[in-house]
Design an enzyme around this catalytic site. Sequence first.
Site, PDB file in Angstrom:
ATOM      1  N   ARG A 108       0.799  -1.223   0.000  1.00 28.32           N
ATOM      2  CA  ARG A 108       0.000   0.000   0.000  1.00 28.32           C
ATOM      3  C   ARG A 108       0.830   1.271   0.000  1.00 28.32           C
ATOM      4  O   ARG A 108       0.574   2.200  -0.766  1.00 28.32           O
ATOM      5  CB  ARG A 108      -0.909   0.046   1.247  1.00 28.32           C
ATOM      6  CG  ARG A 108      -2.198  -0.664   1.089  1.00 28.32           C
ATOM      7  CD  ARG A 108      -2.628  -1.230   2.430  1.00 28.32           C
ATOM      8  NE  ARG A 108      -1.699  -2.284   2.787  1.00 28.32           N
ATOM      9  CZ  ARG A 108      -1.879  -3.559   2.473  1.00 28.32           C
ATOM     10  NH1 ARG A 108      -2.964  -3.923   1.871  1.00 28.32           N
ATOM     11  NH2 ARG A 108      -0.980  -4.473   2.777  1.00 28.32           N
ATOM     12  N   THR A 109       1.814   1.344   0.877  1.00 29.70           N
ATOM     13  CA  THR A 109       2.542   2.602   1.009  1.00 29.70           C
ATOM     14  C   THR A 109       3.279   2.909  -0.291  1.00 29.70           C
ATOM     15  O   THR A 109       3.182   4.007  -0.837  1.00 29.70           O
ATOM     16  CB  THR A 109       3.508   2.535   2.217  1.00 29.70           C
ATOM     17  OG1 THR A 109       2.742   2.161   3.359  1.00 29.70           O
ATOM     18  CG2 THR A 109       4.168   3.870   2.476  1.00 29.70           C
ATOM     19  N   LYS A 160      26.017  -4.874  -2.319  1.00 29.91           N
ATOM     20  CA  LYS A 160      27.481  -4.717  -2.418  1.00 29.91           C
ATOM     21  C   LYS A 160      28.024  -4.020  -1.183  1.00 29.91           C
ATOM     22  O   LYS A 160      29.210  -3.745  -1.086  1.00 29.91           O
ATOM     23  CB  LYS A 160      27.840  -3.896  -3.657  1.00 29.91           C
ATOM     24  CG  LYS A 160      27.403  -4.508  -4.964  1.00 29.91           C
ATOM     25  CD  LYS A 160      27.861  -3.618  -6.123  1.00 29.91           C
ATOM     26  CE  LYS A 160      27.222  -4.052  -7.419  1.00 29.91           C
ATOM     27  NZ  LYS A 160      27.394  -3.018  -8.459  1.00 29.91           N
ATOM     28  N   ARG A 162      11.287   3.586   3.308  1.00 23.47           N
ATOM     29  CA  ARG A 162      10.903   2.607   4.336  1.00 23.47           C
ATOM     30  C   ARG A 162      12.133   1.782   4.650  1.00 23.47           C
ATOM     31  O   ARG A 162      12.838   1.330   3.747  1.00 23.47           O
ATOM     32  CB  ARG A 162       9.781   1.693   3.844  1.00 23.47           C
ATOM     33  CG  ARG A 162       9.564   0.518   4.801  1.00 23.47           C
ATOM     34  CD  ARG A 162       8.316  -0.237   4.536  1.00 23.47           C
ATOM     35  NE  ARG A 162       7.144   0.545   4.879  1.00 23.47           N
ATOM     36  CZ  ARG A 162       5.905   0.084   4.806  1.00 23.47           C
ATOM     37  NH1 ARG A 162       5.684  -1.157   4.392  1.00 23.47           N
ATOM     38  NH2 ARG A 162       4.883   0.842   5.127  1.00 23.47           N
ATOM     39  N   HIS A 192       5.353   6.085  11.545  1.00 21.09           N
ATOM     40  CA  HIS A 192       4.769   5.914  10.210  1.00 21.09           C
ATOM     41  C   HIS A 192       3.796   7.079   9.978  1.00 21.09           C
ATOM     42  O   HIS A 192       2.581   6.892   9.891  1.00 21.09           O
ATOM     43  CB  HIS A 192       4.058   4.556  10.152  1.00 21.09           C
ATOM     44  CG  HIS A 192       3.766   4.045   8.770  1.00 21.09           C
ATOM     45  ND1 HIS A 192       3.874   4.830   7.636  1.00 21.09           N
ATOM     46  CD2 HIS A 192       3.355   2.821   8.347  1.00 21.09           C
ATOM     47  CE1 HIS A 192       3.552   4.100   6.577  1.00 21.09           C
ATOM     48  NE2 HIS A 192       3.238   2.874   6.978  1.00 21.09           N
TER      49      HIS A 192
END
Length: 310
Positions: A53-54, A82, A103, A131
């Site tokens: 969703r986000t 890496k 995120r 959030h």
Amino acid sequence: MVGLITMEDLSNEDVIEVLDAAERLLPVARGESYLPLLQGRILGNLFFEPSTRTRMSFETAMKRLGGDVVNLGDVSTSSVVKGETLFDTVQMVDGYTDIIALRHPRQGAARYAQDAARVPVLNGGDGAGHHPTQTMLDLFTIRQAHGRLEGLDVVLAGDLRYGRTVHSLSHALVRFGCRVVLASPELLRMPSEIVEDLRASGGDVTETTDLHASLATADVVYMTRIQKERFADEDEYTKVAGAYKLHARDLADVRSDMIVMHPLPRVDEIHPSVDSTRHAKYFEQAFNGVVTRMALLCRLLGVDVPGGEA
Ligand code: NCD
């Protein structure tokens, strides 16, 4: 540049302005009209943790407003494998984009990223931290259902220990004068420093383990998933898995305008029998992610959404 890292970055007045702008953008989010306010702007989506969703609603928001999106994509195919540091990745993406949505599994990562970037960073979830963009869409959904934010009775239920959505949301609710009931198993209580903060800022906050006893007087019941990925010990998770489940039959005596919310994804906290009741708001809530993120993108990029007061 100032991004959105926690709800402290927005005053109550700012919150209302963003929600009002989001409301004006509803026809654009629904695809009924096209308003290329962000044409020529690029959002960098840096998602180091799973997201449906986000990530998708940020992308939809940007594209509905005529903007573009570049994605880090699968972390396993990026230079992160890496050994590139978050600081370097962000510093570089800063040059490719006008704004970044991040995120990350580490608490505090968004603030750290903002230090590396000149463009604004939107915190799309930092570990068990915050959030805030989710909180904005939660507030939008609550205001849409109840016509106001002030003075509501809100139950936050489930994993209050690791759930970042409820960390940000509880803070905002208290600021708008809501009475907050924190319903969780003992093991998943809201961190005591957050509860102390909420009370120190005048919050009427109660803790309980009995979700069902709190339902009758609630205006909002906000269910959350037990954050399995944040448990250090699988046995601890097993002890609390499935702790709270809401079934349609539990809603017999609730207020007629009570709404059930959930940031999603749900596991087993809300039985599908609830979906067809008048109380279920979680899918509308997910849709509201598009309008509120549109309004936030405009605000942080310094673009006015037409229709507001001058
Ligand atoms: C939440 C999250 O990532 O914190 N999901 C979301 O953004 N809608 C809730 C969760 O994962 O349980």
